[in-house]
Motif scaffolding. Structure first.
Motif, PDB file in Angstrom:
ATOM      1  N   VAL A  81      26.512  48.308  33.860  1.00  0.00           N
ATOM      2  CA  VAL A  81      26.759  49.579  34.687  1.00  0.00           C
ATOM      3  C   VAL A  81      27.900  50.321  34.699  1.00  0.00           C
ATOM      4  N   GLY A  82      27.998  51.523  34.302  1.00  0.00           N
ATOM      5  CA  GLY A  82      29.422  52.093  34.294  1.00  0.00           C
ATOM      6  C   GLY A  82      30.063  52.170  32.611  1.00  0.00           C
ATOM      7  N   ALA A  83      30.072  53.430  32.107  1.00  0.00           N
ATOM      8  CA  ALA A  83      30.614  53.445  30.860  1.00  0.00           C
ATOM      9  C   ALA A  83      32.011  53.976  30.695  1.00  0.00           C
ATOM     10  N   GLY A  84      32.901  53.269  31.588  1.00  0.00           N
ATOM     11  CA  GLY A  84      34.368  53.477  31.615  1.00  0.00           C
ATOM     12  C   GLY A  84      35.060  52.725  30.544  1.00  0.00           C
ATOM     13  N   SER A  85      36.584  52.617  30.507  1.00  0.00           N
ATOM     14  CA  SER A  85      36.885  51.907  29.393  1.00  0.00           C
ATOM     15  C   SER A  85      36.686  50.455  29.386  1.00  0.00           C
ATOM     16  N   CYS A  86      36.233  49.818  30.718  1.00  0.00           N
ATOM     17  CA  CYS A  86      36.102  48.297  30.642  1.00  0.00           C
ATOM     18  C   CYS A  86      34.886  48.245  30.399  1.00  0.00           C
ATOM     19  N   GLY A  87      33.567  49.010  30.651  1.00  0.00           N
ATOM     20  CA  GLY A  87      32.086  48.867  30.329  1.00  0.00           C
ATOM     21  C   GLY A  87      32.071  49.070  28.777  1.00  0.00           C
ATOM     22  N   LEU A  88      32.810  50.218  28.363  1.00  0.00           N
ATOM     23  CA  LEU A  88      32.587  50.421  26.905  1.00  0.00           C
ATOM     24  C   LEU A  88      33.206  49.207  26.120  1.00  0.00           C
ATOM     25  N   SER A  89      34.264  48.886  26.685  1.00  0.00           N
ATOM     26  CA  SER A  89      35.261  47.820  25.870  1.00  0.00           C
ATOM     27  C   SER A  89      34.153  46.282  25.789  1.00  0.00           C
ATOM     28  N   ALA A  90      33.250  46.029  26.888  1.00  0.00           N
ATOM     29  CA  ALA A  90      32.380  44.957  27.046  1.00  0.00           C
ATOM     30  C   ALA A  90      31.203  45.293  26.117  1.00  0.00           C
ATOM     31  N   ALA A 301      40.587  47.130  29.017  1.00  0.00           N
ATOM     32  CA  ALA A 301      40.115  46.622  27.544  1.00  0.00           C
ATOM     33  C   ALA A 301      39.781  45.266  27.456  1.00  0.00           C
ATOM     34  N   LEU A 302      40.628  44.415  27.751  1.00  0.00           N
ATOM     35  CA  LEU A 302      40.643  42.894  27.779  1.00  0.00           C
ATOM     36  C   LEU A 302      39.669  42.534  28.906  1.00  0.00           C
ATOM     37  N   SER A 303      39.532  43.296  30.355  1.00  0.00           N
ATOM     38  CA  SER A 303      38.454  42.775  31.110  1.00  0.00           C
ATOM     39  C   SER A 303      37.221  42.863  30.342  1.00  0.00           C
ATOM     40  N   GLY A 304      36.931  44.085  29.687  1.00  0.00           N
ATOM     41  CA  GLY A 304      35.903  44.188  29.046  1.00  0.00           C
ATOM     42  C   GLY A 304      35.433  42.990  28.020  1.00  0.00           C
ATOM     43  N   VAL A 305      36.570  42.753  27.239  1.00  0.00           N
ATOM     44  CA  VAL A 305      36.370  41.773  26.067  1.00  0.00           C
ATOM     45  C   VAL A 305      35.799  40.468  27.128  1.00  0.00           C
ATOM     46  N   LYS A 306      36.422  39.913  28.249  1.00  0.00           N
ATOM     47  CA  LYS A 306      36.238  39.031  28.948  1.00  0.00           C
ATOM     48  C   LYS A 306      34.780  38.804  29.773  1.00  0.00           C
ATOM     49  N   ALA A 307      34.301  40.220  30.025  1.00  0.00           N
ATOM     50  CA  ALA A 307      33.182  40.417  30.653  1.00  0.00           C
ATOM     51  C   ALA A 307      31.991  40.072  29.760  1.00  0.00           C
ATOM     52  N   ALA A 308      32.236  40.268  28.480  1.00  0.00           N
ATOM     53  CA  ALA A 308      31.403  40.366  27.466  1.00  0.00           C
ATOM     54  C   ALA A 308      31.193  38.835  27.020  1.00  0.00           C
ATOM     55  N   GLU A 309      32.065  38.080  27.133  1.00  0.00           N
ATOM     56  CA  GLU A 309      32.096  36.791  26.628  1.00  0.00           C
ATOM     57  C   GLU A 309      31.409  35.905  27.798  1.00  0.00           C
ATOM     58  N   GLU A 310      31.681  36.472  29.062  1.00  0.00           N
ATOM     59  CA  GLU A 310      30.907  35.558  30.267  1.00  0.00           C
ATOM     60  C   GLU A 310      29.391  36.029  30.017  1.00  0.00           C
ATOM     61  N   ALA A 311      29.206  37.002  29.718  1.00  0.00           N
ATOM     62  CA  ALA A 311      27.763  37.430  29.607  1.00  0.00           C
ATOM     63  C   ALA A 311      27.189  36.670  28.423  1.00  0.00           C
ATOM     64  N   LEU A 312      27.714  36.469  27.078  1.00  0.00           N
ATOM     65  CA  LEU A 312      27.046  35.855  26.070  1.00  0.00           C
ATOM     66  C   LEU A 312      27.205  34.631  26.494  1.00  0.00           C
TER      67      LEU A 312
END
Ligand code: 48N
Length: 317
Positions: A81-90, A301-312
């Motif tokens: 939800v939300g395609a800002g820098s964090c969402g797009l990085s995730a 950017a790195l919060s997005g990387v971490k969010a992706a890791e948590e989701a995966l």
């Protein structure tokens, strides 16, 4: 007869979804032979003419694809939800590492990117503190190295490059001009787990109060990443909804600006805040009462990387 929803075992829901075939778009078909080059076109403006078309062909070309996407992503593996820098990085990290997972990005604005089209106070350069320069190299964005931080000459270079890469992943669909206006929940261990999102055209969401009921659409997903930014007309959506659903007591509220404290807190704090809902980026500052960092974007950017890791983690077999 399927069991009542409360008895559905989410793990089977997750396992079943996680092993879906990769979502690949078909090959690009050139039906009427190769087109000319721009140079060849420019040589003959006098007899220039577009190929013929009927308006209904345009309508069908758009709607056929859009409604096929709505059908495909009605059951998604991950919703962002939300395609800002964090969402797009995730989204980039998920698209790159798990081409078998279907990712729906729901963005309220017509134009994705959130606050990352400019640096601070409408200046164009974007600052990222090291080690976030690693993400710029990962997505192929050039920067100037200034020691402890780097500078991208225009924030739009970062955001447009990242957005372009994300949209090209065949397993990711961006639904922009579409707002998440609620969360799908399931009973879980005496509380709830998030199991998808409730969506509507953003313009409809903005006018529920001055129109008769205009019901929403839905997307089921075992994991939702919410990166809707700090509070504002649309911001901090999911964490505010958790409060109104009495899943969390109250929001900590974003604190004053302290770059050194804020960026570490946002990256390290990115996590699953209730089962099925991961929060990252500046939305997290609202739940945790974290400081804001102002015009530096490495934490996004790195919060997005971490969010992706948590989701995966949810899809690890
Ligand atoms: O850019 P934002 O607002 O959020 P982040 O967390 O990706 O990046 C934040 C960053 O731009 C900063 O705020 C910088 C670092 N400044 C910090 C500071 O101290 O001020 O993107 C959020 C996106 C936007 O595009 C919204 O349109 C969208 O989320 N959005 C939604 N989309 C769908 N449904 C919703 N309910 C919704 N709410 C927000």
């Amino acid at each position: 007869m399927s069991p009542p929803s409360a008895l559905i075992d989410h793990s089977t829901e997750i396992v079943e979804l996680a092993h879906k075939k990769p979502v690949l778009t078909g090959p690009v078909q050139v039906l009427n032979g190769p087109t000319r080059t721009v140079e060849e076109i420019a040589e003959r403006w006098d007899d220039f003419k577009f190929s013929p078309i009927r308006e209904s062909q345009v309508s069908r070309a758009m709607t056929r694809r859009y409604f096929k996407d709505l059908d495909t992503y009605a059951e998604s593996d991950i919703v962002i939800v939300g395609a800002g820098s964090c969402g797009l990085s995730a989204a980039y990290m998920i698209g790159k590492t798990r081409p078998d997972l279907k990712v729906a990005i729901i963005e309220a604005s017509v134009s994705p990117g959130g606050g990352a089209w400019l640096g601070g106070q409408l200046f164009s350069a974007m600052v990222m503190r090291k080690p976030a320069d690693a993400f710029l190299r990962e997505v192929g964005v050039e920067y100037e190295d200034e020691g402890d931080f780097v500078v991208v000459k225009h924030a739009a270079l970062f955001t447009s490059t990242l957005l372009s890469k994300v949209i090209q992943f065949p397993n990711i669909k961006l639904f922009n001009a579409t707002a998440v206006e609620d969360l799908i929940t399931r009973p879980s261990g005496g509380g709830i787990r998030i199991a998808g999102v409730v969506t509507n055209w953003t313009l409809v969401t903005m006018h529920h109060d001055d129109q008769s009921c205009m019901d929403p659409n839905t997307i089921n997903a075992p994991v939702v990443i919410s990166t809707t930014g700090h509070d504002g007309p649309f911001g901090a959506f999911s964490v505010k909804r958790l409060v109104s659903m009495q899943q969390i007591q109250k929001l900590g509220g974003m604190r004053g600006l302290d770059m050194n404290v804020a960026e570490d807190a946002i990256v390290k704090g990115t996590r699953e805040v209730v089962p099925g809902l991961i929060v990252g980026g500046m939305e997290l500052s609202e739940i945790d009462g974290a400081n804001r960092m102002g015009p530096t974007f490495g934490a996004m950017a790195l919060s997005g990387v971490k969010a992706a890791e948590e989701a995966l983690k949810v899809f690890e077999v």
